[in-house]
Design a protein around this motif. Structure first.
Motif, PDB file in Angstrom:
ATOM      1  N   SER A   1       0.853  -1.179   0.000  1.00  0.00           N
ATOM      2  CA  SER A   1       0.000   0.000   0.000  1.00  0.00           C
ATOM      3  C   SER A   1       0.889   1.230   0.000  1.00  0.00           C
ATOM      4  N   LEU A   2       0.471   2.259  -0.742  1.00  0.00           N
ATOM      5  CA  LEU A   2       1.311   3.455  -0.872  1.00  0.00           C
ATOM      6  C   LEU A   2       0.427   4.692  -0.969  1.00  0.00           C
ATOM      7  N   GLY A   3       0.794   5.728  -0.231  1.00  0.00           N
ATOM      8  CA  GLY A   3       0.040   6.972  -0.292  1.00  0.00           C
ATOM      9  C   GLY A   3       0.450   7.913   0.823  1.00  0.00           C
ATOM     10  N   PHE A   4      -0.421   8.882   1.083  1.00  0.00           N
ATOM     11  CA  PHE A   4      -0.180   9.838   2.156  1.00  0.00           C
ATOM     12  C   PHE A   4      -0.880   9.353   3.424  1.00  0.00           C
ATOM     13  N   PRO A   5      -0.214   9.398   4.575  1.00  0.00           N
ATOM     14  CA  PRO A   5      -0.779   8.808   5.796  1.00  0.00           C
ATOM     15  C   PRO A   5      -1.889   9.624   6.413  1.00  0.00           C
ATOM     16  N   ASP A   6      -2.803   8.928   7.062  1.00  0.00           N
ATOM     17  CA  ASP A   6      -3.829   9.574   7.877  1.00  0.00           C
ATOM     18  C   ASP A   6      -3.229   9.792   9.257  1.00  0.00           C
ATOM     19  N   LYS A   7      -2.858  11.024   9.552  1.00  0.00           N
ATOM     20  CA  LYS A   7      -2.165  11.318  10.800  1.00  0.00           C
ATOM     21  C   LYS A   7      -3.074  11.240  12.021  1.00  0.00           C
ATOM     22  N   ASP A   8      -4.378  11.189  11.811  1.00  0.00           N
ATOM     23  CA  ASP A   8      -5.314  11.120  12.934  1.00  0.00           C
ATOM     24  C   ASP A   8      -5.714   9.688  13.280  1.00  0.00           C
ATOM     25  N   ALA A   9      -5.268   8.712  12.478  1.00  0.00           N
ATOM     26  CA  ALA A   9      -5.664   7.318  12.703  1.00  0.00           C
ATOM     27  C   ALA A   9      -4.867   6.711  13.854  1.00  0.00           C
ATOM     28  N   LEU A  10      -5.576   6.129  14.815  1.00  0.00           N
ATOM     29  CA  LEU A  10      -4.926   5.530  15.981  1.00  0.00           C
ATOM     30  C   LEU A  10      -3.930   4.456  15.580  1.00  0.00           C
ATOM     31  N   VAL A  11      -4.251   3.661  14.567  1.00  0.00           N
ATOM     32  CA  VAL A  11      -3.393   2.549  14.191  1.00  0.00           C
ATOM     33  C   VAL A  11      -2.006   3.018  13.763  1.00  0.00           C
ATOM     34  N   ASN A  12      -1.908   4.251  13.297  1.00  0.00           N
ATOM     35  CA  ASN A  12      -0.610   4.767  12.868  1.00  0.00           C
ATOM     36  C   ASN A  12       0.265   5.234  14.030  1.00  0.00           C
ATOM     37  N   GLU A  13      -0.251   5.048  15.240  1.00  0.00           N
ATOM     38  CA  GLU A  13       0.580   5.284  16.424  1.00  0.00           C
ATOM     39  C   GLU A  13       1.409   4.040  16.755  1.00  0.00           C
ATOM     40  N   PHE A  14       1.106   2.939  16.093  1.00  0.00           N
ATOM     41  CA  PHE A  14       1.788   1.678  16.389  1.00  0.00           C
ATOM     42  C   PHE A  14       3.247   1.742  15.951  1.00  0.00           C
ATOM     43  N   SER A  15       4.126   1.398  16.862  1.00  0.00           N
ATOM     44  CA  SER A  15       5.562   1.439  16.585  1.00  0.00           C
ATOM     45  C   SER A  15       6.209   0.129  17.014  1.00  0.00           C
ATOM     46  N   THR A  16       7.037  -0.424  16.154  1.00  0.00           N
ATOM     47  CA  THR A  16       7.703  -1.686  16.474  1.00  0.00           C
ATOM     48  C   THR A  16       9.130  -1.434  16.966  1.00  0.00           C
ATOM     49  N   PRO A  17       9.555  -2.163  17.985  1.00  0.00           N
ATOM     50  CA  PRO A  17      10.910  -1.986  18.519  1.00  0.00           C
ATOM     51  C   PRO A  17      11.950  -2.669  17.633  1.00  0.00           C
ATOM     52  N   ARG A  18      13.186  -2.309  17.819  1.00  0.00           N
ATOM     53  CA  ARG A  18      14.302  -2.953  17.144  1.00  0.00           C
ATOM     54  C   ARG A  18      15.366  -3.317  18.180  1.00  0.00           C
ATOM     55  N   ASP A  19      15.972  -4.467  18.011  1.00  0.00           N
ATOM     56  CA  ASP A  19      17.057  -4.864  18.903  1.00  0.00           C
ATOM     57  C   ASP A  19      18.269  -3.955  18.681  1.00  0.00           C
ATOM     58  N   PRO A  20      19.049  -3.727  19.725  1.00  0.00           N
ATOM     59  CA  PRO A  20      20.258  -2.916  19.556  1.00  0.00           C
ATOM     60  C   PRO A  20      21.295  -3.648  18.717  1.00  0.00           C
ATOM     61  N   VAL A  21      22.201  -2.896  18.155  1.00  0.00           N
ATOM     62  CA  VAL A  21      23.248  -3.465  17.293  1.00  0.00           C
ATOM     63  C   VAL A  21      23.990  -4.587  18.009  1.00  0.00           C
ATOM     64  N   GLN A  22      24.237  -4.417  19.301  1.00  0.00           N
ATOM     65  CA  GLN A  22      24.996  -5.405  20.064  1.00  0.00           C
ATOM     66  C   GLN A  22      24.299  -6.763  20.104  1.00  0.00           C
ATOM     67  N   ALA A  23      22.984  -6.774  19.934  1.00  0.00           N
ATOM     68  CA  ALA A  23      22.225  -8.021  20.048  1.00  0.00           C
ATOM     69  C   ALA A  23      22.323  -8.904  18.818  1.00  0.00           C
ATOM     70  N   PHE A  24      22.625  -8.321  17.661  1.00  0.00           N
ATOM     71  CA  PHE A  24      22.657  -9.142  16.442  1.00  0.00           C
ATOM     72  C   PHE A  24      23.992  -9.104  15.701  1.00  0.00           C
ATOM     73  N   THR A  25      24.993  -8.456  16.299  1.00  0.00           N
ATOM     74  CA  THR A  25      26.275  -8.307  15.623  1.00  0.00           C
ATOM     75  C   THR A  25      27.378  -9.052  16.351  1.00  0.00           C
ATOM     76  N   HIS A  26      28.190  -9.750  15.607  1.00  0.00           N
ATOM     77  CA  HIS A  26      29.368 -10.448  16.146  1.00  0.00           C
ATOM     78  C   HIS A  26      30.608  -9.836  15.534  1.00  0.00           C
ATOM     79  N   TRP A  27      31.476  -9.282  16.393  1.00  0.00           N
ATOM     80  CA  TRP A  27      32.707  -8.636  15.916  1.00  0.00           C
ATOM     81  C   TRP A  27      33.845  -9.640  15.965  1.00  0.00           C
ATOM     82  N   LEU A  28      34.475  -9.865  14.860  1.00  0.00           N
ATOM     83  CA  LEU A  28      35.582 -10.817  14.771  1.00  0.00           C
ATOM     84  C   LEU A  28      36.860 -10.067  14.376  1.00  0.00           C
ATOM     85  N   GLU A  29      37.907 -10.257  15.193  1.00  0.00           N
ATOM     86  CA  GLU A  29      39.177  -9.565  14.913  1.00  0.00           C
ATOM     87  C   GLU A  29      40.323 -10.550  14.926  1.00  0.00           C
TER      88      GLU A  29
END
Length: 239
Positions: A211-239
């Motif tokens: 779906s593509l278009g201009f958002p409805d800024k008054d719609a409650l559903v558009n307040e939904f926000s998903t979290p993201r894990d920090p870089v440290q949680a998914f990155t392995h540093w090899l030296e």
């Protein structure tokens, strides 16, 4: 402050467009200019692909074409709910999700569903409300533009990775122009309906919709926000 109302110092910058992109589930009816759509698709096509195969094929649905697909798919969605034995008739062209979920992916998926339905006030067991919210997918969340992405069935799995980069380019370029989007694997279940409606050839498979278009800024559903894990949680540093 919500994501939609967040201040963006330079919305056209790559970082800002990426940071402020999220799945919008309610759109305004305002039409998107054809030249803007063409420019976004042109920029998306700069995505890398193995051997420069450029495996993407895009169908843009607006107006009556979009309304016709919405009507057909919503009817099928309702029928499948009433007659679960029809499940064999509606099969995706490939497994987008795993057949068996394991943690941490299972926990993230569960939290995503609980958070979204909780925001909308839909409780466990309220199947009618859940069905109606899920069907919003098949109405393109009222967006003026629906996109369908297909891939030649003869291409390898790597082309799906190429496709992901193409779609990310598209969503970021759209965001830089004040548009929002929602990539939708929900359409895959009804690929047979979609492919016939858009006139795709027998060699094409449905990758997903959007779906593509201009958002409805008054719609409650558009307040939904998903979290993201920090870089440290998914990155392995090899030296």
């Amino acid at each position: 402050m919500s994501q939609l109302n967040a201040l963006i110092p330079d919305p056209s910058s790559v970082d800002a467009a990426i940071e402020n992109r999220f799945c919008v589930r309610a759109f305004l009816p305002d039409q998107v200019p054809r030249e803007m759509l063409e420019e976004v698709l042109r920029l998306a096509s700069r995505a890398p692909s193995g051997s420069n195969a450029q495996p993407w094929k895009v169908y843009v649905l607006q107006g009556a074409a979009k309304a016709g697909l919405v009507e057909k798919t919503c009817a099928a969605h309702d029928a499948l709910r009433e007659h679960p034995e029809l499940e064999s008739k509606f099969r995706p062209d490939y497994d987008y999700y795993p057949r068996s979920w394991v943690d941490p992916y299972r926990a993230r998926r569960r939290q995503n569903g609980l958070s979204l339905y909780g925001l909308l006030g839909i409780g466990k067991g309220e199947s009618d409300k859940m069905h109606a919210q899920h069907q919003r997918n098949f109405k393109f969340f009222d967006a003026p533009v629906g996109l369908m992405f297909t891939l030649d069935r003869g291409m390898g799995q790597g082309s799906l990775m190429d496709y992901g980069m193409f779609m990310q380019n598209l969503m970021v370029a759209a965001r830089a122009r004040g548009l929002h989007s929602c990539a939708q694997a929900a359409w895959n279940t009804y690929s047979s309906i979609v492919l016939e409606h858009i006139g795709a050839g027998p060699q094409e498979m449905l990758v997903c919709g959007m779906s593509l278009g201009f958002p409805d800024k008054d719609a409650l559903v558009n307040e939904f926000s998903t979290p993201r894990d920090p870089v440290q949680a998914f990155t392995h540093w090899l030296e």
